[in-house]
Scaffold this active site. Structure first.
Site, PDB file in Angstrom:
ATOM      1  N   CYS A   1       0.371  -0.914  -0.233  1.00  0.00           N
ATOM      2  CA  CYS A   1       0.714   0.197  -0.130  1.00  0.00           C
ATOM      3  C   CYS A   1       1.062   1.418   0.100  1.00  0.00           C
ATOM      4  O   CYS A   1       1.679   1.237   1.054  1.00  0.00           O
ATOM      5  CB  CYS A   1      -0.776  -0.058   1.051  1.00  0.00           C
ATOM      6  SG  CYS A   1      -1.970   1.588   1.041  1.00  0.00           S
TER       7      CYS A   1
ATOM      8  N   CYS B   1      -0.461   5.119   6.660  1.00  0.00           N
ATOM      9  CA  CYS B   1      -0.894   5.096   7.817  1.00  0.00           C
ATOM     10  C   CYS B   1      -0.142   4.577   9.064  1.00  0.00           C
ATOM     11  O   CYS B   1       0.527   3.645   8.822  1.00  0.00           O
ATOM     12  CB  CYS B   1      -2.309   3.824   8.540  1.00  0.00           C
ATOM     13  SG  CYS B   1      -3.426   4.357   6.759  1.00  0.00           S
TER      14      CYS B   1
ATOM     15  N   CYS C   1       0.162   1.230  10.554  1.00  0.00           N
ATOM     16  CA  CYS C   1      -0.691   0.067   9.351  1.00  0.00           C
ATOM     17  C   CYS C   1       0.657  -0.883   8.914  1.00  0.00           C
ATOM     18  O   CYS C   1       1.478  -0.551   8.160  1.00  0.00           O
ATOM     19  CB  CYS C   1      -1.164   0.312   8.117  1.00  0.00           C
ATOM     20  SG  CYS C   1      -1.741  -1.202   6.724  1.00  0.00           S
TER      21      CYS C   1
ATOM     22  N   CYS D   1     -15.901 -10.829   5.680  1.00  0.00           N
ATOM     23  CA  CYS D   1     -15.595  -8.858   5.165  1.00  0.00           C
ATOM     24  C   CYS D   1     -13.933  -9.390   4.245  1.00  0.00           C
ATOM     25  O   CYS D   1     -13.074 -10.331   4.899  1.00  0.00           O
ATOM     26  CB  CYS D   1     -15.027  -8.160   6.380  1.00  0.00           C
ATOM     27  SG  CYS D   1     -16.848  -7.729   7.566  1.00  0.00           S
TER      28      CYS D   1
ATOM     29  N   CYS E   1     -18.821  -8.133   3.234  1.00  0.00           N
ATOM     30  CA  CYS E   1     -18.090  -6.400   3.708  1.00  0.00           C
ATOM     31  C   CYS E   1     -17.239  -6.570   2.246  1.00  0.00           C
ATOM     32  O   CYS E   1     -16.445  -7.249   2.372  1.00  0.00           O
ATOM     33  CB  CYS E   1     -18.369  -6.322   4.720  1.00  0.00           C
ATOM     34  SG  CYS E   1     -17.658  -4.674   6.070  1.00  0.00           S
TER      35      CYS E   1
ATOM     36  N   CYS F   1     -19.639   0.992   7.312  1.00  0.00           N
ATOM     37  CA  CYS F   1     -19.189   0.298   8.642  1.00  0.00           C
ATOM     38  C   CYS F   1     -17.743   1.844   7.818  1.00  0.00           C
ATOM     39  O   CYS F   1     -17.203   1.775   7.669  1.00  0.00           O
ATOM     40  CB  CYS F   1     -18.702  -1.307   8.107  1.00  0.00           C
ATOM     41  SG  CYS F   1     -17.665  -1.473   9.137  1.00  0.00           S
TER      42      CYS F   1
ATOM     43  N   ARG G   1     -18.796  -3.101  16.881  1.00  0.00           N
ATOM     44  CA  ARG G   1     -18.529  -4.039  17.061  1.00  0.00           C
ATOM     45  C   ARG G   1     -17.266  -3.527  17.573  1.00  0.00           C
ATOM     46  O   ARG G   1     -16.122  -2.503  17.300  1.00  0.00           O
ATOM     47  CB  ARG G   1     -18.004  -4.441  15.453  1.00  0.00           C
ATOM     48  CG  ARG G   1     -17.282  -5.290  15.149  1.00  0.00           C
ATOM     49  CD  ARG G   1     -16.881  -5.959  13.217  1.00  0.00           C
ATOM     50  NE  ARG G   1     -18.436  -5.922  12.914  1.00  0.00           N
ATOM     51  CZ  ARG G   1     -19.109  -5.674  11.981  1.00  0.00           C
ATOM     52  NH1 ARG G   1     -18.442  -4.149  11.898  1.00  0.00           N
ATOM     53  NH2 ARG G   1     -20.130  -5.269  11.963  1.00  0.00           N
TER      54      ARG G   1
END
Length: 409
Positions: free
Chosen positions: A134, A138, A141, A180, A213, A273, A345
């Protein structure tokens, strides 16, 4: 003379002893301010304004002070609600968040039972369908290319449709009702073939009778419509933290870009979400800001994931200390009160929580978990472990597409 003296005494105003309030409009809510509430007014970041706790606020051009209801009244009104509202102020959320903790959990449980069956918990399984590589930065991450040398995570190609559906079948066999799929991408620009494959994955998951999802980074309106046409149930795109603290965690994607993606998802008729991550170094004010962002969206998110940072060596936040559990519990309880119909969640970080801590979160209104072998790149509680916990605490899996109504009062 004695008569004159007596008359003078009678003419004087009577002195009254100090009295405590004998009547309270809501006797189960404490009027005390907790340390969490007091923390809201402390200076937070060099470039971040702090948000005051409830108190007199300016009436604007009129030049008069309009008193804000005391914290106990704000909480009473919130707990008494029979339908969601999305015009919360930061002061109101701060008053609720800062309430004495045990009573906050109790009040949240009252709301939870009004809107949900408290015995039901949604079982979700998350699969990483495209690992690493990616371009984002972030700070939490491991999938960011720029941290690869420190984390040792190797980028992989997109999983095949069949391998994803095989994992979905295993999840269904173990009781999961929502599957998901996450891909480590900044956005979906120029990924037409990948989008077609993901649409096939979605159709396959739905054919299994499961909710589907995905979380694919930023998408545009047309891509959202394609996902909707494939049968997508929900799209995850977290806002992560408050608008003010966000730039210290991520610089390659703006807060407004995240909100724009949520807008495209909502306009396409897909469930939103969206949640956040706790333990990034944020303050109480930031947690209030996160809750304010999601609870004032045009419609509340269908689900609100609450993540506790899992520090990963090699990332900028790899050495962060563990999150104080009370911050997780307060966030869950406050989310339940201000977004009463939303599924809350417990997401990343549950592996480090004792069963008793998880039970407190369920009491406070959490009604979904991730379960299975892994959560993207971090450990996850296993199906057998969660089945045993459900048996001990009298919980049961929520059915796909068919959340039970709350029990009759």
């Amino acid at each position: 003379m004695k008569s004159a003296h007596l008359l003078r005494r009678l003419a004087q105003p009577l002195s009254r002893p100090a009295q405590r309030n004998r009547l309270r409009s809501f006797t189960t809510v404490s009027s005390r301010t907790s340390a969490a509430a007091a923390a809201v007014v402390q200076p937070q970041h060099p470039h971040q304004p702090s948000f005051p706790t409830p108190g007199p606020t300016s009436a604007g051009s009129a030049g008069h002070d309009v008193p804000v209801p005391p914290a106990r009244v704000i909480l009473h009104d919130a707990v008494s609600a029979t339908q969601p509202r999305n015009n919360w102020t930061r002061d109101e959320i701060a008053a609720i968040y800062g309430h004495t903790l045990m009573d906050l959990v109790h009040q949240a449980s009252i709301v939870h039972r009004r809107f949900h069956n408290p015995a039901e918990v949604q079982l979700c399984t998350l699969m990483n369908i495209k690992t690493g590589g990616c371009t984002e930065d972030c700070s939490y991450c491991a999938q960011a290319t720029r941290y690869q040398k420190g984390t040792g995570l190797q980028a992989k190609k997109v999983e095949t449709v069949e391998s994803v559906l095989a994992a979905a079948r295993e999840a269904r066999a173990n009781g999961s009702t929502r599957f998901c799929m996450g891909a480590a991408w900044r956005d979906m620009r120029g990924r037409k073939n990948s989008l077609r494959n993901i649409a096939d994955m979605i159709r396959g998951v739905r054919a299994l009778g499961m909710e589907a999802c995905v979380t694919l980074g930023m998408i545009d309106g047309e891509q959202a419509k394609e996902l909707k046409a494939a049968g997508l149930t929900a799209y995850n795109h977290n806002v992560d933290t408050s608008r003010e603290f966000y730039p210290s965690i991520i610089s390659t994607r703006t807060y407004d870009e995240r909100l724009q993606t949520l807008s495209y998802v909502r306009d396409a008729g897909i469930n939103v979400c969206s949640g956040g991550i706790l333990g990034l170094g944020e303050t109480t004010t930031d947690r209030v800001g996160l809750l304010h962002t999601v609870s004032t969206l045009p419609t509340h998110p269908e689900s609100f994931p609450v993540n506790a940072l899992v520090p990963i060596k090699g990332t900028p936040l790899g050495d962060r200390p563990p999150l104080d559990f009370t911050n997780m519990l307060r966030t869950v309880a406050t989310a339940r009160i201000i977004m009463p119909a939303t599924i809350v969640r417990i997401a990343a970080g549950r592996k480090t929580m004792s069963e008793e801590k998880q039970a407190l979160c369920f009491m406070a209104g959490a009604n979904a978990i991730f379960t299975g072998e892994k959560m993207l790149t971090t450990e996850c509680n296993g199906w057998d472990e969660d089945k045993a916990m459900f048996d001990r605490w009298g919980l049961e899996p929520m059915r796909s597409f068919d959340k039970s109504p709350p029990p009759a009062s």
